[in-house]
Design an enzyme around this catalytic site. Structure first.
Site, PDB file in Angstrom:
ATOM      1  CB  CYS A 150      -0.793   0.077   1.647  1.00 44.06           C
ATOM      2  SG  CYS A 150      -2.097  -1.735   1.513  1.00 44.06           S
ATOM      3  CG  HIS A 279      -2.008   4.268   5.199  1.00 48.32           C
ATOM      4  ND1 HIS A 279      -2.048   4.661   4.080  1.00 48.32           N
ATOM      5  CD2 HIS A 279      -1.667   3.181   5.791  1.00 48.32           C
ATOM      6  CE1 HIS A 279      -2.388   3.540   3.595  1.00 48.32           C
ATOM      7  NE2 HIS A 279      -1.850   2.453   4.399  1.00 48.32           N
ATOM      8  CG  HIS A 313      -6.550   1.146   1.913  1.00 52.40           C
ATOM      9  ND1 HIS A 313      -5.165   1.661   0.857  1.00 52.40           N
ATOM     10  CD2 HIS A 313      -5.261   0.342   2.659  1.00 52.40           C
ATOM     11  CE1 HIS A 313      -4.270   1.428   0.749  1.00 52.40           C
ATOM     12  NE2 HIS A 313      -4.242   0.862   2.593  1.00 52.40           N
TER      13      HIS A 313
END
Length: 386
Positions: A150, A279, A313
Protein backbone atom coordinates in the site's frame (compact mmCIF):
# COMPACT_ATOMS: atom_id res chain seq x y z
CA UNK A 1 13.06 20.99 -7.66
CA UNK A 2 10.56 18.22 -8.46
CA UNK A 3 7.43 20.17 -9.40
CA UNK A 4 3.86 18.97 -9.95
CA UNK A 5 2.65 19.99 -13.43
CA UNK A 6 -0.73 18.32 -13.69
CA UNK A 7 -3.02 15.85 -11.95
CA UNK A 8 -6.25 13.97 -12.27
CA UNK A 9 -8.38 11.59 -10.21
CA UNK A 10 -10.90 9.01 -11.43
CA UNK A 11 -12.95 7.66 -8.53
CA UNK A 12 -16.50 7.03 -7.35
CA UNK A 13 -16.68 10.76 -6.53
CA UNK A 14 -15.91 11.94 -10.06
CA UNK A 15 -13.56 11.84 -13.00
CA UNK A 16 -11.56 15.03 -12.45
CA UNK A 17 -9.48 16.40 -9.59
CA UNK A 18 -11.75 19.42 -9.29
CA UNK A 19 -14.87 17.28 -8.89
CA UNK A 20 -13.23 14.97 -6.38
CA UNK A 21 -11.76 17.78 -4.30
CA UNK A 22 -14.99 19.76 -4.27
CA UNK A 23 -16.99 16.77 -3.02
CA UNK A 24 -14.44 15.94 -0.33
CA UNK A 25 -14.38 19.56 0.82
CA UNK A 26 -18.21 19.41 1.00
CA UNK A 27 -18.02 16.27 3.12
CA UNK A 28 -19.38 13.84 0.52
CA UNK A 29 -18.20 10.23 0.54
CA UNK A 30 -17.99 7.66 -2.24
CA UNK A 31 -18.40 4.76 0.19
CA UNK A 32 -21.37 2.44 -0.34
CA UNK A 33 -22.66 -0.75 1.33
CA UNK A 34 -22.41 -3.91 -0.80
CA UNK A 35 -23.97 -7.33 -0.32
CA UNK A 36 -21.03 -9.70 -0.42
CA UNK A 37 -22.93 -12.22 -2.51
CA UNK A 38 -22.79 -10.06 -5.62
CA UNK A 39 -18.99 -10.22 -5.35
CA UNK A 40 -18.91 -13.92 -4.61
CA UNK A 41 -17.75 -13.42 -1.02
CA UNK A 42 -19.29 -14.53 2.24
CA UNK A 43 -19.90 -11.23 4.06
CA UNK A 44 -21.17 -7.75 3.18
CA UNK A 45 -18.73 -4.85 3.11
CA UNK A 46 -18.47 -1.12 2.44
CA UNK A 47 -16.39 0.16 -0.46
CA UNK A 48 -15.97 2.97 -2.96
CA UNK A 49 -16.61 1.62 -6.47
CA UNK A 50 -16.44 3.40 -9.83
CA UNK A 51 -19.62 3.19 -11.92
CA UNK A 52 -18.94 0.96 -14.94
CA UNK A 53 -21.30 2.72 -17.34
CA UNK A 54 -19.94 6.17 -16.50
CA UNK A 55 -16.36 4.96 -16.89
CA UNK A 56 -17.11 3.42 -20.27
CA UNK A 57 -18.78 6.61 -21.53
CA UNK A 58 -15.89 8.78 -20.43
CA UNK A 59 -13.29 6.39 -21.80
CA UNK A 60 -14.93 5.95 -25.19
CA UNK A 61 -15.09 9.72 -25.59
CA UNK A 62 -11.28 9.62 -25.84
CA UNK A 63 -9.60 9.19 -29.23
CA UNK A 64 -8.39 5.68 -30.13
CA UNK A 65 -10.38 4.18 -27.24
CA UNK A 66 -11.47 1.20 -29.36
CA UNK A 67 -7.96 0.23 -30.54
CA UNK A 68 -7.52 -2.59 -28.01
CA UNK A 69 -9.43 -4.45 -25.33
CA UNK A 70 -8.68 -2.56 -22.15
CA UNK A 71 -9.65 -3.70 -18.64
CA UNK A 72 -11.44 -1.41 -16.20
CA UNK A 73 -8.11 -0.60 -14.53
CA UNK A 74 -6.47 0.27 -17.85
CA UNK A 75 -9.43 2.40 -18.94
CA UNK A 76 -9.46 4.33 -15.66
CA UNK A 77 -5.69 4.95 -15.81
CA UNK A 78 -5.77 6.08 -19.45
CA UNK A 79 -8.65 8.45 -18.68
CA UNK A 80 -6.83 9.80 -15.64
CA UNK A 81 -3.58 10.34 -17.58
CA UNK A 82 -5.43 12.03 -20.45
CA UNK A 83 -7.13 14.44 -18.05
CA UNK A 84 -3.87 15.16 -16.21
CA UNK A 85 -2.18 16.08 -19.50
CA UNK A 86 -4.96 18.36 -20.77
CA UNK A 87 -3.46 21.64 -19.54
CA UNK A 88 0.11 20.41 -19.48
CA UNK A 89 2.94 21.20 -21.93
CA UNK A 90 4.11 17.59 -21.70
CA UNK A 91 4.27 15.47 -24.85
CA UNK A 92 3.55 11.93 -23.61
CA UNK A 93 4.80 10.47 -26.90
CA UNK A 94 8.25 12.00 -26.55
CA UNK A 95 11.42 10.22 -25.48
CA UNK A 96 11.78 12.67 -22.59
CA UNK A 97 8.65 11.32 -20.86
CA UNK A 98 8.55 8.25 -18.63
CA UNK A 99 5.45 6.38 -17.48
CA UNK A 100 5.35 4.76 -14.02
CA UNK A 101 2.41 2.56 -13.00
CA UNK A 102 1.75 2.00 -9.31
CA UNK A 103 -0.57 -0.89 -8.51
CA UNK A 104 -0.76 -3.71 -6.00
CA UNK A 105 -2.95 -6.21 -7.85
CA UNK A 106 -3.40 -4.90 -11.41
CA UNK A 107 -5.68 -7.21 -13.39
CA UNK A 108 -5.60 -10.04 -10.87
CA UNK A 109 -9.25 -10.77 -11.71
CA UNK A 110 -8.02 -12.36 -14.95
CA UNK A 111 -6.81 -15.37 -12.96
CA UNK A 112 -10.50 -16.34 -12.76
CA UNK A 113 -11.28 -18.40 -15.90
CA UNK A 114 -14.81 -16.98 -15.95
CA UNK A 115 -13.45 -13.43 -16.33
CA UNK A 116 -10.51 -13.86 -18.67
CA UNK A 117 -12.21 -14.61 -22.00
CA UNK A 118 -12.28 -11.08 -23.41
CA UNK A 119 -8.65 -10.17 -22.72
CA UNK A 120 -5.11 -11.29 -23.52
CA UNK A 121 -3.92 -13.84 -20.93
CA UNK A 122 -0.76 -11.77 -20.50
CA UNK A 123 -2.81 -8.76 -19.31
CA UNK A 124 -2.76 -10.34 -15.86
CA UNK A 125 0.91 -9.28 -15.74
CA UNK A 126 1.50 -5.80 -14.35
CA UNK A 127 4.11 -4.99 -16.99
CA UNK A 128 1.58 -5.62 -19.76
CA UNK A 129 -0.93 -3.16 -18.31
CA UNK A 130 1.83 -0.55 -18.04
CA UNK A 131 2.86 -1.29 -21.63
CA UNK A 132 -0.71 -0.88 -22.91
CA UNK A 133 -1.19 2.38 -21.02
CA UNK A 134 2.09 3.92 -22.19
CA UNK A 135 1.45 2.58 -25.68
CA UNK A 136 -1.94 4.28 -25.85
CA UNK A 137 -0.10 7.61 -25.60
CA UNK A 138 2.58 6.56 -28.07
CA UNK A 139 5.37 6.62 -25.52
CA UNK A 140 8.55 4.92 -26.81
CA UNK A 141 10.13 4.19 -23.41
CA UNK A 142 9.77 1.02 -21.37
CA UNK A 143 7.39 1.95 -18.54
CA UNK A 144 8.21 1.16 -14.93
CA UNK A 145 5.91 -0.76 -12.58
CA UNK A 146 6.05 -0.19 -8.82
CA UNK A 147 4.22 -2.72 -6.66
CA UNK A 148 5.11 -2.49 -2.98
CA UNK A 149 1.88 -3.11 -1.07
CA UNK A 150 0.00 0.00 0.00
CA UNK A 151 2.99 2.34 -0.20
CA UNK A 152 3.29 1.69 -3.95
CA UNK A 153 2.13 5.18 -4.92
CA UNK A 154 4.66 6.85 -2.64
CA UNK A 155 7.43 4.59 -3.94
CA UNK A 156 6.49 5.48 -7.52
CA UNK A 157 6.64 9.19 -6.76
CA UNK A 158 10.03 8.82 -5.10
CA UNK A 159 11.27 6.85 -8.13
CA UNK A 160 9.97 9.63 -10.39
CA UNK A 161 11.80 12.27 -8.35
CA UNK A 162 15.06 10.34 -8.54
CA UNK A 163 14.74 9.85 -12.32
CA UNK A 164 14.16 13.56 -12.83
CA UNK A 165 16.96 14.63 -10.52
CA UNK A 166 19.33 12.28 -12.34
CA UNK A 167 18.44 14.04 -15.59
CA UNK A 168 17.27 10.86 -17.27
CA UNK A 169 13.88 12.29 -18.26
CA UNK A 170 12.28 15.70 -18.67
CA UNK A 171 8.89 14.59 -17.39
CA UNK A 172 7.52 11.60 -15.47
CA UNK A 173 3.87 10.57 -15.52
CA UNK A 174 2.98 8.61 -12.38
CA UNK A 175 -0.35 6.76 -12.35
CA UNK A 176 -1.60 4.79 -9.36
CA UNK A 177 -4.59 2.50 -9.59
CA UNK A 178 -6.37 -0.57 -8.28
CA UNK A 179 -9.82 -2.01 -8.95
CA UNK A 180 -11.74 -4.38 -6.71
CA UNK A 181 -12.24 -8.04 -7.48
CA UNK A 182 -13.39 -11.12 -5.65
CA UNK A 183 -9.72 -11.96 -5.01
CA UNK A 184 -9.03 -8.62 -3.29
CA UNK A 185 -12.23 -8.48 -1.25
CA UNK A 186 -11.95 -12.10 -0.12
CA UNK A 187 -8.30 -11.55 0.77
CA UNK A 188 -9.03 -8.64 3.08
CA UNK A 189 -12.02 -10.47 4.54
CA UNK A 190 -9.73 -13.39 5.39
CA UNK A 191 -7.69 -10.95 7.52
CA UNK A 192 -10.90 -9.82 9.25
CA UNK A 193 -9.83 -6.33 8.19
CA UNK A 194 -13.01 -5.09 6.46
CA UNK A 195 -15.68 -3.08 8.22
CA UNK A 196 -19.37 -3.52 7.42
CA UNK A 197 -19.92 0.19 8.06
CA UNK A 198 -18.15 3.33 6.93
CA UNK A 199 -14.67 3.45 8.37
CA UNK A 200 -13.79 5.65 11.36
CA UNK A 201 -10.07 6.56 11.23
CA UNK A 202 -8.50 7.09 14.67
CA UNK A 203 -11.90 6.74 16.34
CA UNK A 204 -12.53 4.69 19.48
CA UNK A 205 -15.25 2.76 17.60
CA UNK A 206 -13.23 1.99 14.48
CA UNK A 207 -13.76 -1.56 13.30
CA UNK A 208 -11.76 -1.94 10.11
CA UNK A 209 -11.07 -0.50 6.70
CA UNK A 210 -13.12 0.13 3.57
CA UNK A 211 -11.65 -0.66 0.17
CA UNK A 212 -11.81 1.78 -2.72
CA UNK A 213 -11.32 1.96 -6.48
CA UNK A 214 -9.42 4.83 -8.07
CA UNK A 215 -6.95 5.84 -10.74
CA UNK A 216 -4.90 8.94 -10.01
CA UNK A 217 -2.16 10.61 -12.04
CA UNK A 218 0.54 13.14 -11.24
CA UNK A 219 2.77 14.70 -13.90
CA UNK A 220 6.16 15.83 -12.59
CA UNK A 221 9.14 17.78 -13.92
CA UNK A 222 12.31 19.34 -12.57
CA UNK A 223 12.52 23.12 -12.19
CA UNK A 224 15.09 25.46 -10.66
CA UNK A 225 13.86 27.19 -7.50
CA UNK A 226 13.92 30.62 -9.14
CA UNK A 227 11.52 29.42 -11.86
CA UNK A 228 8.76 28.38 -9.45
CA UNK A 229 5.56 30.39 -9.61
CA UNK A 230 3.25 31.12 -6.63
CA UNK A 231 0.89 28.21 -6.11
CA UNK A 232 3.20 25.60 -7.59
CA UNK A 233 3.88 22.54 -5.45
CA UNK A 234 7.18 20.72 -5.05
CA UNK A 235 7.81 17.16 -3.90
CA UNK A 236 10.51 18.20 -1.46
CA UNK A 237 11.44 14.84 0.05
CA UNK A 238 10.40 11.20 0.18
CA UNK A 239 11.49 8.21 2.20
CA UNK A 240 10.73 4.48 2.45
CA UNK A 241 11.58 2.42 5.51
CA UNK A 242 10.73 -1.23 6.10
CA UNK A 243 10.76 -2.30 9.75
CA UNK A 244 10.11 -5.96 8.78
CA UNK A 245 7.78 -6.27 11.76
CA UNK A 246 5.22 -8.76 10.39
CA UNK A 247 3.61 -9.86 7.14
CA UNK A 248 0.45 -7.91 7.95
CA UNK A 249 0.77 -6.37 11.45
CA UNK A 250 2.36 -2.93 11.86
CA UNK A 251 5.14 -2.28 14.36
CA UNK A 252 3.87 -1.44 17.86
CA UNK A 253 6.62 1.19 18.14
CA UNK A 254 5.92 2.71 14.72
CA UNK A 255 9.61 2.27 13.92
CA UNK A 256 9.40 2.29 10.12
CA UNK A 257 6.95 5.19 9.94
CA UNK A 258 8.98 7.15 12.50
CA UNK A 259 12.21 6.74 10.54
CA UNK A 260 10.55 7.73 7.28
CA UNK A 261 9.13 10.85 8.94
CA UNK A 262 12.47 11.79 10.44
CA UNK A 263 14.13 11.48 7.06
CA UNK A 264 11.72 13.77 5.18
CA UNK A 265 11.75 16.29 8.05
CA UNK A 266 15.52 16.59 8.10
CA UNK A 267 16.22 20.33 8.23
CA UNK A 268 12.53 21.16 8.76
CA UNK A 269 11.18 22.47 12.05
CA UNK A 270 8.60 20.11 13.60
CA UNK A 271 5.92 22.81 13.71
CA UNK A 272 6.51 24.03 10.16
CA UNK A 273 4.18 21.69 8.19
CA UNK A 274 0.54 22.76 7.96
CA UNK A 275 -0.82 19.23 8.49
CA UNK A 276 -0.20 15.50 8.30
CA UNK A 277 -2.26 13.34 5.96
CA UNK A 278 -2.00 10.00 7.74
CA UNK A 279 -2.56 6.59 6.18
CA UNK A 280 -5.48 6.31 8.62
CA UNK A 281 -7.03 3.03 7.51
CA UNK A 282 -9.27 2.74 10.60
CA UNK A 283 -7.88 -0.65 11.56
CA UNK A 284 -7.06 -0.90 15.27
CA UNK A 285 -3.34 -1.50 14.84
CA UNK A 286 -2.53 0.82 11.91
CA UNK A 287 -4.00 3.93 13.52
CA UNK A 288 -2.31 3.17 16.83
CA UNK A 289 1.04 2.65 15.11
CA UNK A 290 0.75 5.97 13.28
CA UNK A 291 -0.16 7.79 16.49
CA UNK A 292 2.99 6.44 18.12
CA UNK A 293 5.15 7.34 15.11
CA UNK A 294 3.72 10.87 14.90
CA UNK A 295 4.48 11.43 18.59
CA UNK A 296 7.99 10.02 18.27
CA UNK A 297 8.59 12.48 15.41
CA UNK A 298 7.34 15.37 17.61
CA UNK A 299 4.44 16.12 15.23
CA UNK A 300 1.63 15.65 17.76
CA UNK A 301 0.70 19.35 17.70
CA UNK A 302 -0.01 19.36 13.97
CA UNK A 303 -3.51 18.76 12.55
CA UNK A 304 -3.82 15.13 11.42
CA UNK A 305 -6.33 13.98 8.81
CA UNK A 306 -7.25 10.82 6.89
CA UNK A 307 -8.99 10.62 3.52
CA UNK A 308 -10.11 6.99 3.81
CA UNK A 309 -13.64 8.00 4.84
CA UNK A 310 -14.13 9.55 1.38
CA UNK A 311 -12.36 7.18 -1.00
CA UNK A 312 -11.76 4.04 1.04
CA UNK A 313 -8.33 2.45 0.89
CA UNK A 314 -7.35 2.69 -2.78
CA UNK A 315 -4.29 0.42 -2.40
CA UNK A 316 -1.82 1.16 -5.22
CA UNK A 317 -3.62 4.41 -5.97
CA UNK A 318 -3.53 5.78 -2.42
CA UNK A 319 -0.13 7.46 -2.48
CA UNK A 320 -0.89 9.34 -5.69
CA UNK A 321 -4.56 10.14 -5.00
CA UNK A 322 -3.93 11.38 -1.46
CA UNK A 323 -0.97 13.46 -2.62
CA UNK A 324 -3.24 15.22 -5.11
CA UNK A 325 -6.00 15.94 -2.58
CA UNK A 326 -3.53 16.96 0.15
CA UNK A 327 -1.57 19.35 -2.05
CA UNK A 328 -4.79 20.92 -3.35
CA UNK A 329 -5.85 21.51 0.26
CA UNK A 330 -2.39 22.92 1.01
CA UNK A 331 -2.67 25.37 -1.87
CA UNK A 332 -6.08 26.49 -0.61
CA UNK A 333 -4.81 26.87 2.95
CA UNK A 334 -7.14 24.31 4.53
CA UNK A 335 -6.97 20.89 6.15
CA UNK A 336 -9.84 18.53 5.35
CA UNK A 337 -11.86 16.85 8.07
CA UNK A 338 -11.42 13.17 8.85
CA UNK A 339 -14.75 11.69 7.77
CA UNK A 340 -16.02 9.19 10.35
CA UNK A 341 -13.97 10.49 13.26
CA UNK A 342 -15.78 11.45 16.48
CA UNK A 343 -14.05 10.14 19.62
CA UNK A 344 -10.26 9.75 19.97
CA UNK A 345 -9.29 6.09 20.08
CA UNK A 346 -5.48 5.90 20.09
CA UNK A 347 -3.10 5.88 23.04
CA UNK A 348 -1.26 9.06 22.02
CA UNK A 349 -3.25 12.31 21.87
CA UNK A 350 -3.41 13.67 18.32
CA UNK A 351 -5.09 16.71 16.77
CA UNK A 352 -7.40 14.67 14.53
CA UNK A 353 -9.28 17.10 12.29
CA UNK A 354 -13.01 16.77 12.97
CA UNK A 355 -14.00 19.81 10.88
CA UNK A 356 -12.42 21.27 7.75
CA UNK A 357 -10.50 24.34 8.86
CA UNK A 358 -7.97 26.92 7.67
CA UNK A 359 -4.28 26.29 8.30
CA UNK A 360 -1.06 28.19 7.89
CA UNK A 361 2.20 26.80 6.66
CA UNK A 362 3.53 25.90 3.25
CA UNK A 363 4.26 22.19 3.75
CA UNK A 364 2.28 19.01 4.27
CA UNK A 365 3.23 15.41 4.99
CA UNK A 366 1.73 12.25 3.52
CA UNK A 367 2.17 8.99 5.45
CA UNK A 368 1.61 5.50 4.05
CA UNK A 369 2.06 2.01 5.44
CA UNK A 370 1.59 -1.47 4.07
CA UNK A 371 1.89 -5.21 4.54
CA UNK A 372 5.34 -6.60 5.15
CA UNK A 373 6.37 -3.72 7.40
CA UNK A 374 6.77 -1.15 4.63
CA UNK A 375 6.31 2.53 5.46
CA UNK A 376 6.70 5.75 3.49
CA UNK A 377 6.51 9.50 3.99
CA UNK A 378 6.33 12.33 1.44
CA UNK A 379 6.91 16.04 2.10
CA UNK A 380 5.31 18.63 -0.18
CA UNK A 381 5.95 22.38 -0.26
CA UNK A 382 3.83 25.06 -1.96
CA UNK A 383 5.38 28.33 -3.12
CA UNK A 384 3.47 31.19 -1.51
CA UNK A 385 3.30 34.80 -2.69
CA UNK A 386 6.39 36.69 -1.53
Amino acid sequence: MTTLLGDSIVSALGFTTDENFRKVRDGLSGLTFFDGRQWGVSEPFVASVIDDAALDRAFHALPRAAEKRYTRLEKAVILSVANALKDSPVDPSGEGALFILSTTKGNVFLLDPDESGNFEPVQVCLWRSAELIAGYFGNPNTPLVVSNACISGACALIAARRALQAGRYEHVIVAGADMLSRFIVAGFQSFKALSQERCKPFDARRSGLNLGEAAATLVLTEKPAEALQPGEVVLTAGAVCNDANHISGPSRTGEGAFRALKHVLSGVEAGEPAFVNAHGTATPYNDEMEAVAIHRAALQDLPVTSLKGYFGHTLGGAGVLESIISTRALREGIVLKTAGFNTPGVSQPLRIVAHTQPVEGRRCINMLSGFGGCNAALLYTVKRME
